[in-house]
Enzyme design. Structure first.
Site, PDB file in Angstrom:
ATOM      1  N   ASP A   1       8.383  -7.184   7.023  1.00  0.00           N
ATOM      2  CA  ASP A   1       8.111  -8.045   5.871  1.00  0.00           C
ATOM      3  C   ASP A   1       7.980  -7.077   4.710  1.00  0.00           C
ATOM      4  OD1 ASP A   1       5.795 -10.752   5.111  1.00  0.00           O
ATOM      5  OD2 ASP A   1       6.923  -9.462   3.775  1.00  0.00           O
ATOM      6  N   HIS A   2       8.947  -7.037   3.847  1.00  0.00           N
ATOM      7  CA  HIS A   2       8.994  -5.966   2.860  1.00  0.00           C
ATOM      8  C   HIS A   2       7.809  -6.001   1.896  1.00  0.00           C
ATOM      9  CE1 HIS A   2      11.047  -9.035   0.358  1.00  0.00           C
ATOM     10  NE2 HIS A   2      10.572  -8.361  -0.642  1.00  0.00           N
TER      11      HIS A   2
ATOM     12  N   HIS B   1       5.522 -13.864   3.499  1.00  0.00           N
ATOM     13  CA  HIS B   1       4.905 -13.081   2.418  1.00  0.00           C
ATOM     14  C   HIS B   1       3.548 -13.618   2.024  1.00  0.00           C
ATOM     15  CE1 HIS B   1       8.771 -11.342   2.322  1.00  0.00           C
ATOM     16  NE2 HIS B   1       9.343 -12.110   1.429  1.00  0.00           N
TER      17      HIS B   1
END
Lengths: 530, 357
Positions: free
Chosen positions: A218-219, A281
């Site tokens: 999950d960047h 996110h």
């Protein structure tokens, strides 16, 4: 040939930790870490992500000396290409997307030689056998020690097949492999599309991989500002004492994008904003803001606390669904003064689509710290500006001392701006100089770029390097993912069961549907003006 | 910049004026730390003025530049100036206070510094002098510093220098860094990366000769980085110092290792194209497989050419890059380092055993 005496292990300078020899030249401190030798195989390498993020990240890691010289990248994709052709494409991509410009020619020429293209379909055994042989050749030439990282940058439907074939062809090893080599798999979101599919995927993957080999990326977790949430909360004694329901009125978490879905229509029609942004996110942001202090900074201790707090989120009351959940879809409007089309007019979107491009939720965490504090989450496309922030809104003061003509003083607000304009601000009330004594809210502001002018590493640089180092702290664990799916799947099912009749219900360039304002207004609250 | 000298008592007033004047308006006044720079060599002052620009281009800070003239006449003067850096869309205003102090006035330095420090911020001391004796300046300044950064370039006696630093380390409460040590980080990084497998490490551990070539200056007092690196290698590989021989061409340091001896040669090179003292190549000859490894740096880029051969084969040359090493970046790294490096301390200990002239 002269015979050499071979010194016994005890006489060598390096000492051993268990069976593994420690390099005496490696130095203390996290900054001295260089990624372990390995081959990174990117599945779906002709996609957007590789060009925009992955290869620029690898290039910058090489530029910073963090990439092992014993490294190779193999691009595994279906389109017929040569390695040379692919390298040229990646040079153009790095020229466009690297955070540091211009591209250093010498560095690129050296780095490019480590990139190889392997054309194959994902479901062809022959392709995997050839991949294995290629990797073994690279091991011999480059000293990559048999270490493998497989990045699945493909549509999720290919994940099971790819993983099964990797295992079948001996490209994924058992954990604790006797040859002391590692194999890891990085999986892009979405991990499943609801609880059931996520659980099935998880169970399937676990038959081939140990949890320690799975890196769900999950960047957001790679962003400096997100990592700073833990530092902010737990490296400052000041905040912990009021980080609870005695002082905090509510929390607003916003992920707002001014762009539409662009060319991702086909994907978005299957996903919607809840799957695209909220499930991953936003749930990560919420967990980091709400979690208890971990007992240590190792990956599992932090993730244990994240799971604990996510598990305490009250399931949505389906009897009063619309009281807690709002959805929307953007119609035509104006962004930055330009006319833009509505969602249903976007390419590859059904003209009668009922997919949500906006969602707002009111959540409660049923634990001692947060009982009674609403967490308002909103995410949307085609909103007026791009911003991601977490706002902690404090309780109002007793309106005794400084209320002026019935006018209430504004409550304090602590805002953590994740992007853009990264920083933290605290809104306080201050006296305006003069005899009238009016009170004015003012902002104490810490702006990242004012203090740390350096260009920080991109999220993917950090994450890829961490995976190569075997550090899973910044990756989502299986139970984290399943917990958030468990919470959101009933919402998705309700969305499915009750198609909206009022879509589109907000114009592009506005802050979402009116119902989202009512979500807060019913409790006498309003969304922050961003 | 103020036109001439201003009185010490007017420094804050002048800084305020600069902040509020046209060039200071609409700028953010942010500071991360106080940085005291003590320099006592006229010819190096310009270098540190340039370094100040590097520091403030990375981080807003208040800088106190103390230019000392120990042999000069008694005098004291001060000037203030402001540097501006771009912080995103904002301009950041950084304050630089310059104090010129000579002769007997040097003893006043600690007293001059205290009122100029911004409160609640860490203070770092960059000691840009080869004189490590306490003359009433270093020790009092160290007491207010969180970190002392040494930058000693012209050292004629490395043994005395390393002993002095070790002595100071035992006295200091502040953490200690060394810019020459920091400048070697890319090379240490590279060697750790290159000698990583068991075979590669063995090749290094069974070295018979390691030649470190460095760019020479006209006085040939630029061997400090090469000296540091050889001492680091010896320390980490647990080699014991045996003897030193100095000739016109090089300095030869022999160490005892398991199974034999290894000679570390420090060889100056003229016209290498690199700044004086910078390492230009490292060559390792090993008893293991009769291996020979060469790391040769391109003088104009960060590229390092690597060549390996042994009795049986000669590998194709490869290239790698020294990790980002722009001029003066070491200071940036050292300001945010955590603790005094144990490796640095051990390296100094090895260095102190060598009878440098």
């Amino acid at each position: 040939m002269q015979q050499h005496s071979h010194p016994t292990p005890q006489s060598l300078a390096a000492y051993s930790v268990g069976e593994k020899r420690v390099n005496p030249l490696e130095e203390e401190g996290p900054r001295s870490k260089i990624a372990d030798p390995c081959i990174l195989v990117i599945f779906g390498a002709t996609g957007d992500l590789t060009a925009r993020k992955l290869v620029p990240a690898l290039y910058n890691l090489a530029r910073e000396g963090q990439l092992s010289t014993h490294f190779a990248c193999v691009a595994f994709a279906r389109r017929p290409k040569t390695s040379e052709g692919f390298r040229q494409e990646m040079l153009e991509a790095v020229g466009k997307f690297s955070r540091v410009q211009p591209v250093e020619e010498n560095l690129w020429n050296s780095f490019a030689n480590q990139i190889h293209y392997h054309p194959s379909d994902f479901d062809q055994d022959e392709g995997y056998e050839k991949l294995k042989k290629l990797c073994e050749d690279l091991d011999r030439k480059l000293g990559t020690k048999g270490n493998r990282v497989f990045y699945l940058s493909t549509q999720p439907k290919y994940f099971p097949d790819i993983i099964a074939r990797l295992k079948k062809h001996g490209l994924i090893y058992e954990p604790g492999d006797s040859k002391e080599r590692f194999s890891r798999v990085i999986i892009e979101k979405p991990f499943g599309h609801d609880y059931k599919s996520a659980l099935e995927l998880q169970q399937f993957i676990r038959t081939h991989l140990d949890e320690s080999q799975i890196y769900r990326i999950d960047h957001y977790l790679g962003k400096e500002t997100v990592q700073n949430l833990l530092v902010f909360r737990f490296a400052n004694s000041l905040f912990e004492s009021f980080w609870n329901n005695h002082y905090i009125d509510h929390v607003q978490i916003t992920v707002s994008e001014e762009i539409g879905i662009g060319t991702r229509g086909a994907f978005f029609e299957e996903a919607g904003i809840l799957r695209d942004i909220v499930q991953n996110h936003m749930m990560q942001l919420l967990s980091l803001v709400a979690m208890e202090p971990p007992s240590s900074l190792d990956g599992n201790s932090i993730r244990d606390e994240k799971v604990k707090v996510a598990s305490a989120i009250r399931p949505i009351d389906l009897q009063n669904f619309s009281k807690y959940v709002v959805r929307g879809q953007y119609g035509p409007g104006f962004i930055n003064g330009e006319k833009v089309a509505g969602y249903r007019e976007e390419p590859h979107v059904n003209p009668r689509s009922v997919v949500e491009t906006y969602a707002a939720l009111e959540l409660y965490i049923d634990n001692w710290r947060w009982a009674g504090v609403p967490f308002y989450l909103r995410a949307g496309k085609r909103l007026p500006k791009r911003t991601t922030e977490i706002a902690i809104l404090f309780k109002e003061i007793p309106q005794i001392l400084f209320s002026q003509g019935g006018k209430k003083q504004e409550p304090n607000a602590l805002v953590m701006r994740i992007q853009p304009n990264e920083g933290i601000s605290l809104k306080i009330n201050s006296k305006v100089p003069g005899t009238g004594s009016p009170i004015q809210p003012v902002k104490m502001d810490f702006n990242y770029s004012s203090y740390f002018g350096l260009s920080p590493p991109e999220a993917y640089e950090r994450l890829i390097c961490d995976c190569m180092l075997g550090d899973g702290t910044l990756f989502a664990r299986g139970d984290e993912v399943l917990t958030s799916w468990r919470l959101l799947t009933p919402i998705l099912e309700r969305f499915q069961e009750t198609p909206p009749s009022d879509f589109p219900n907000y114009a592009s360039g506005t802050w979402g549907p009116e119902a989202a304002d009512k979500l807060l207004a019913k409790e006498g609250r309003t969304w922050r003006v961003l | 910049m103020t036109k001439g000298s201003i009185e010490l008592c007017h420094i804050e007033e002048e800084l305020k004026r600069l902040r509020e004047c046209e060039s200071g308006k609409h700028k953010v006044h942010a500071s991360l730390f106080n940085l005291i720079i003590y320099v006592d060599q006229e010819e190096r002052t310009a270098l540190y003025e340039k370094l100040i620009k590097t520091v403030v281009s990375h981080f807003p800070s208040r800088i106190l530049l103390i230019v000392a003239h120990p042999q000069g006449e008694d005098h004291l003067s001060s000037q203030v100036t402001a540097e501006t850096l771009q912080g995103g869309e904002l301009e950041i205003f950084c304050e630089v206070i310059r104090l010129e102090v000579g002769g007997a006035f040097l003893e006043r330095i600690p007293f001059l510094v205290l009122p100029q420090l911004l409160p609640d911020l860490p203070t770092h001391l960059l000691w840009a002098s080869s004189d490590l004796r306490d003359q009433g300046v270093l020790i009092p300044l160290e007491r207010i510093a969180k970190r002392v950064i040494f930058d000693s370039e012209r050292i004629s006696n490395l043994r005395e220098f390393s002993l002095s630093i070790l002595h100071l380390l035992s006295q200091f409460h502040a953490e200690v860094s060394d810019l020459n040590w920091s400048a070697l980080r890319p090379w240490r990084h590279l060697l750790a990366n290159q000698f990583a497998t068991d075979k590669e490490l063995r090749s290094l551990e069974e070295a018979t000769l390691i030649r470190l070539t460095y760019a020479m200056d006209h006085q040939n007092l630029s061997e400090i980085e090469a000296a540091y690196l050889q001492a680091w290698l010896a320390t980490q590989l647990n080699w014991k110092f045996a003897r030193m021989e100095r000739s016109e061409e090089n300095i030869r340091l022999t160490y005892q290792r398991t199974g034999g001896e290894v000679a570390l040669l420090l060889a100056p090179e003229r016209n290498s194209g690199l700044p004086a003292g910078a390492l230009s190549s490292i060559e390792v000859e090993s008893a293991y497989e009769k291996g020979h490894t060469l790391f040769k740096r391109d003088p104009f880029t960060r590229q390092v050419h690597i060549q390996y051969s042994n009795a049986l084969c000669c590998l194709l040359p490869t290239y790698t890059f020294l990790s980002s090493l722009k001029a003066d970046d070491e200071i940036i790294d050292e300001i945010f380092s955590q603790e005094t490096s144990a490796t640095y301390r051990a390296m100094l200990h090895t260095l102190s055993q060598i009878p440098w002239k």
